[in-house]
Design a protein around this motif. Structure first.
Motif, PDB file in Angstrom:
ATOM      1  N   SER A   7      50.291  65.975  64.599  1.00 59.72           N
ATOM      2  CA  SER A   7      50.207  64.927  64.101  1.00 59.72           C
ATOM      3  C   SER A   7      50.526  64.556  62.518  1.00 59.72           C
ATOM      4  CB  SER A   7      48.860  64.008  64.428  1.00 59.72           C
ATOM      5  OG  SER A   7      48.672  62.827  64.099  1.00 59.72           O
ATOM      6  N   GLU A  32      48.567  62.027  72.397  1.00 57.65           N
ATOM      7  CA  GLU A  32      47.456  61.960  71.144  1.00 57.65           C
ATOM      8  C   GLU A  32      48.011  61.464  69.528  1.00 57.65           C
ATOM      9  OE1 GLU A  32      45.857  65.756  71.271  1.00 57.65           O
ATOM     10  OE2 GLU A  32      45.340  65.929  73.216  1.00 57.65           O
ATOM     11  N   LYS A  75      51.938  68.623  75.369  1.00 59.35           N
ATOM     12  CA  LYS A  75      50.720  67.909  75.993  1.00 59.35           C
ATOM     13  C   LYS A  75      49.895  67.303  74.864  1.00 59.35           C
ATOM     14  CE  LYS A  75      48.088  72.058  74.879  1.00 59.35           C
ATOM     15  NZ  LYS A  75      48.832  73.116  74.532  1.00 59.35           N
ATOM     16  N   ASN A  76      50.376  67.349  73.582  1.00 55.45           N
ATOM     17  CA  ASN A  76      49.900  66.617  72.374  1.00 55.45           C
ATOM     18  C   ASN A  76      50.561  65.361  72.106  1.00 55.45           C
ATOM     19  OD1 ASN A  76      49.566  69.856  71.616  1.00 55.45           O
ATOM     20  ND2 ASN A  76      47.784  68.649  71.603  1.00 55.45           N
ATOM     21  N   ASN A 105      53.347  72.182  72.970  1.00 55.50           N
ATOM     22  CA  ASN A 105      52.801  71.138  72.201  1.00 55.50           C
ATOM     23  C   ASN A 105      53.085  69.894  72.814  1.00 55.50           C
ATOM     24  OD1 ASN A 105      53.223  72.792  69.465  1.00 55.50           O
ATOM     25  ND2 ASN A 105      51.331  71.854  69.679  1.00 55.50           N
TER      26      ASN A 105
END
Length: 90
Positions: free
Chosen positions: A37, A63, A59-60, A57
């Motif tokens: 992020s 978010e 899957k992130n 990453n």
């Protein structure tokens, strides 16, 4: 660091609007990282249009801040070959 060396060795320029993050192992795999992020927010603030991230990453991505997901093209990569093909000009 890897892309800078690949650019120097191949005499190919790195596209100026592509950011990237990831750890590279000795086999050329791009490994997942922490702080996605923060890193993508920094890329956006620096004027990047595309960010290459480790496939691990992916899957992130949900978010990430909405602004990042809307304004950046996020491309998951598996290997340094993927990175070279996307980040270096022909």
């Amino acid at each position: 660091m890897f892309v800078a060396l690949a650019s120097l060795n191949s005499n190919r320029k790195v596209y100026g609007d592509i950011g990237m993050t990831g750890e590279v192992n000795l086999c050329g795999d791009v490994l997942p990282i922490g702080g996605l992020s923060e890193k993508t927010l920094a890329a956006l603030a620096a004027g990047m249009k595309t960010v290459l991230i480790p496939r691990g990453n992916e899957k992130n991505i949900p978010e990430l801040p909405t602004e990042v997901r809307e304004l950046l093209t996020i491309v998951p990569v598996d290997t340094v070959d993927d990175v070279i093909n996307l980040a270096l000009a022909p």
